[in-house]
Scaffold this motif. Structure first.
Motif, short mmCIF file in Angstrom:
data_model
loop_
_atom_site.label_atom_id
_atom_site.label_comp_id
_atom_site.label_asym_id
_atom_site.label_seq_id
_atom_site.Cartn_x
_atom_site.Cartn_y
_atom_site.Cartn_z
N ALA A 53 39.91 21.26 5.66
CA ALA A 53 40.68 20.87 7.01
C ALA A 53 39.42 19.88 7.59
CB ALA A 53 41.64 21.58 7.82
N VAL A 54 39.93 18.88 7.90
CA VAL A 54 39.75 17.98 9.30
C VAL A 54 40.51 17.53 10.24
CG1 VAL A 54 38.47 15.39 9.06
CG2 VAL A 54 38.38 16.51 6.97
N TYR A 55 39.73 17.38 11.14
CA TYR A 55 40.32 16.97 12.65
C TYR A 55 39.96 15.62 13.46
CZ TYR A 55 41.59 21.75 11.51
OH TYR A 55 41.91 23.52 10.91
N VAL A 56 41.00 15.24 14.19
CA VAL A 56 40.51 14.31 15.01
C VAL A 56 40.01 15.08 16.37
CG1 VAL A 56 40.80 11.93 16.28
CG2 VAL A 56 41.71 12.39 13.73
N LEU A 57 39.40 14.96 17.06
CA LEU A 57 39.49 15.93 18.41
C LEU A 57 39.22 14.65 19.90
CD1 LEU A 57 36.76 18.35 17.49
CD2 LEU A 57 38.96 18.90 17.36
N ARG A 58 39.56 15.40 20.61
CA ARG A 58 39.76 14.45 22.09
C ARG A 58 39.10 15.49 22.66
NH1 ARG A 58 40.81 9.02 21.27
NH2 ARG A 58 42.56 9.53 20.17
N TYR A 59 38.28 14.66 24.21
CA TYR A 59 37.98 15.21 24.87
C TYR A 59 37.46 14.59 26.66
CZ TYR A 59 33.84 12.21 24.20
OH TYR A 59 33.47 11.18 23.17
N SER A 60 37.34 15.81 27.13
CA SER A 60 37.23 15.19 28.83
C SER A 60 36.06 15.74 29.30
CB SER A 60 39.02 14.60 29.57
OG SER A 60 39.12 16.11 29.91
N HIS A 61 36.03 14.53 30.20
CA HIS A 61 34.52 15.21 30.92
C HIS A 61 33.88 15.60 29.57
CE1 HIS A 61 36.60 14.16 34.58
NE2 HIS A 61 37.56 14.52 34.42
N MET A 62 33.20 14.65 29.47
CA MET A 62 31.94 15.68 28.32
C MET A 62 30.38 16.67 28.73
SD MET A 62 30.97 16.34 25.34
CE MET A 62 32.65 16.03 24.24
N LYS A 63 30.07 17.71 28.20
CA LYS A 63 28.89 17.66 28.97
C LYS A 63 28.34 18.30 27.68
CE LYS A 63 27.73 19.04 32.39
NZ LYS A 63 26.84 18.85 33.58
N ASN A 64 27.32 17.74 27.93
CA ASN A 64 26.02 17.97 26.03
C ASN A 64 25.84 19.65 25.62
OD1 ASN A 64 26.28 15.81 24.67
ND2 ASN A 64 24.77 14.49 25.76
N ALA A 65 25.84 19.87 27.16
CA ALA A 65 25.38 21.44 26.99
C ALA A 65 26.54 22.40 26.69
CB ALA A 65 24.35 21.64 28.82
N LYS A 66 28.02 21.67 27.10
CA LYS A 66 29.14 22.73 26.69
C LYS A 66 29.32 22.32 25.69
CE LYS A 66 30.97 24.92 28.81
NZ LYS A 66 30.43 26.34 29.08
N LEU A 67 29.13 21.12 25.00
CA LEU A 67 29.35 20.77 23.20
C LEU A 67 28.52 21.75 23.16
CD1 LEU A 67 30.83 19.17 21.82
CD2 LEU A 67 29.09 17.49 21.34
N LYS A 68 26.69 22.03 23.44
CA LYS A 68 26.21 23.04 22.36
C LYS A 68 26.83 24.05 22.72
CE LYS A 68 21.35 24.03 21.91
NZ LYS A 68 20.25 24.00 22.08
N GLU A 69 26.90 24.99 23.14
CA GLU A 69 27.92 26.14 23.38
C GLU A 69 28.87 26.03 22.23
OE1 GLU A 69 28.74 27.45 27.20
OE2 GLU A 69 26.65 27.15 27.75
N VAL A 70 30.12 25.33 22.30
CA VAL A 70 30.98 25.00 21.32
C VAL A 70 30.80 24.77 20.22
CG1 VAL A 70 32.95 23.54 21.13
CG2 VAL A 70 32.42 23.89 22.98
N ARG A 71 29.53 24.52 19.66
CA ARG A 71 29.05 24.41 18.26
C ARG A 71 28.48 25.57 18.01
NH1 ARG A 71 27.11 18.14 19.00
NH2 ARG A 71 27.87 17.67 17.36
N GLU A 72 27.73 26.72 18.60
CA GLU A 72 27.25 27.83 18.71
C GLU A 72 28.30 28.56 18.29
OE1 GLU A 72 24.79 28.75 21.61
OE2 GLU A 72 23.18 27.13 20.67
N ALA A 73 29.72 28.28 19.39
CA ALA A 73 30.33 29.50 18.69
C ALA A 73 31.49 29.24 17.29
CB ALA A 73 31.58 29.28 20.04
N LEU A 74 31.89 27.91 16.77
CA LEU A 74 31.66 27.89 16.10
C LEU A 74 31.01 28.08 14.48
CD1 LEU A 74 34.23 24.34 16.48
CD2 LEU A 74 35.13 26.11 16.30
N GLY A 75 29.88 28.14 14.67
CA GLY A 75 28.97 28.94 13.58
C GLY A 75 29.62 27.61 12.63
N ASP A 76 29.24 27.96 11.13
CA ASP A 76 29.35 27.76 10.03
C ASP A 76 31.36 27.63 9.88
OD1 ASP A 76 26.88 27.66 9.34
OD2 ASP A 76 27.39 29.97 8.44
N ASP A 77 31.80 27.43 10.45
CA ASP A 77 33.65 27.74 10.38
C ASP A 77 33.65 26.54 10.31
OD1 ASP A 77 33.81 30.38 10.01
OD2 ASP A 77 34.50 30.45 11.79
N ALA A 78 33.25 25.31 10.81
CA ALA A 78 33.78 24.13 11.58
C ALA A 78 32.02 22.95 11.82
CB ALA A 78 34.51 23.40 12.42
#
Length: 295
Positions: A53-78
């Motif tokens: 699956a491919v998704y279009v994402l939206r975000y508000s008040h981006m924080k790169n530190a939090k984005l890194k945590e999201v990436r780590e939580a998703l792992g290889d799933d996305a």
């Protein structure tokens, strides 16, 4: 014998200026060239080709530190990508003739404003569960609408160093020093609900510790099995881009910057962790390189 003035003597004995004595600026940053863009393009295509699956994402008040945590939580799933919108659209394919997989051209048309692409095996529910876990209050970005009224009451401003008083007055806050404590002379309204936050208001909100924004991500549209499903309407400012283009107005998304560093003039209890970048991610692809280093 006649004595020369001291000034004349000093000038006559001065060494000539060396032509090799040049000031070299160390602040120059090498521009990201075509090679880096092609690397990002191929990385997105590789992820999309093998994704369920491919998704279009939206975000508000981006924080790169939090984005890194999201990436780590998703792992290889996305895998998440936040490159230039044109680059991501080119990777997916804008038309039926050049789209990477059938139906992806519909997603490419949605890549406007602050957005990103996710590709992998994760379902929409799994993505949103991870996003919900990492929502966090942050300082509001300049240009965003204030969610509520903020009125600073008259009296002492606890927790602020006395040397911040000139900075606060410069930003329009009616204050003074009273025995080493910054004191507000009269109540002051920083922002009104529904009105956009200006640069001065944004700086004052940050200095006084009012976190009116929320780091948040959500799924706008999903591609799966050659079908596209819309899960959320585009933001109003994105929906208005087509109308602006018809009037000849540039449709480029405007990035707001309050002109102040993340930890500049912050009280000690707020400065911790504020140094992380809080601007929208510009991958071209720094996050991609960090992902490859981890592998």
């Amino acid at each position: 014998p006649r004595r020369l003035p001291l000034v004349a003597c000093a000038a006559s004995t001065a060494m000539p200026k060396s032509r090799r004595d040049k000031v070299v600026s160390l602040t120059k940053v090498k521009k990201k060239g075509r090679d880096n863009k092609e690397k990002a393009l191929h990385a997105i295509r590789d992820a999309v080709c093998s994704a369920d699956a491919v998704y279009v994402l939206r975000y508000s008040h981006m924080k790169n530190a939090k984005l890194k945590e999201v990436r780590e939580a998703l792992g290889d799933d996305a895998r998440l990508f936040f490159a230039a919108n044109g680059l991501m659209a080119a990777a997916l394919g804008r038309t039926e003739e050049d789209e990477l997989r059938p139906g992806l051209g519909q997603l490419a048309g949605r890549l406007r404003g602050w957005c990103g692409v996710a590709a992998g095996s994760a379902t929409k529910e799994e993505l949103e569960a991870v996003f919900a876990e990492h929502e966090e209050p942050v300082f509001a970005k300049v240009g965003h609408s204030a969610p509520r009224d903020v009125v600073v009451p008259k009296g002492p401003l606890e927790g602020l160093a006395h040397d911040m008083e000139p900075q606060l007055r410069k930003e329009g806050l009616p204050c003074r020093l009273n025995r080493g404590v910054i004191e507000l002379i009269e109540p002051h309204t920083l922002c009104r609900e529904g009105q956009p936050i200006g640069q001065k208001e944004g700086r004052l909100l940050r200095l006084l510790g009012y976190e009116l924004g929320t780091f948040r991500m959500w799924v706008e549209a999903e591609w799966r099995d050659s079908n596209v499903t819309e899960h959320a309407a585009p933001p109003e400012e994105v929906a208005a881009l087509a109308h602006k283009e018809s009037l000849g107005v540039s449709a480029a998304a405007a990035a707001f910057d309050d002109g102040m560093g993340a930890d500049m003039m912050l009280p000690s209890h707020l400065a911790k962790g504020a140094a992380s970048a809080d601007l929208p991610p510009d991958d071209d692809l720094d996050e991609l390189e960090s992902d490859e280093e981890d592998e």
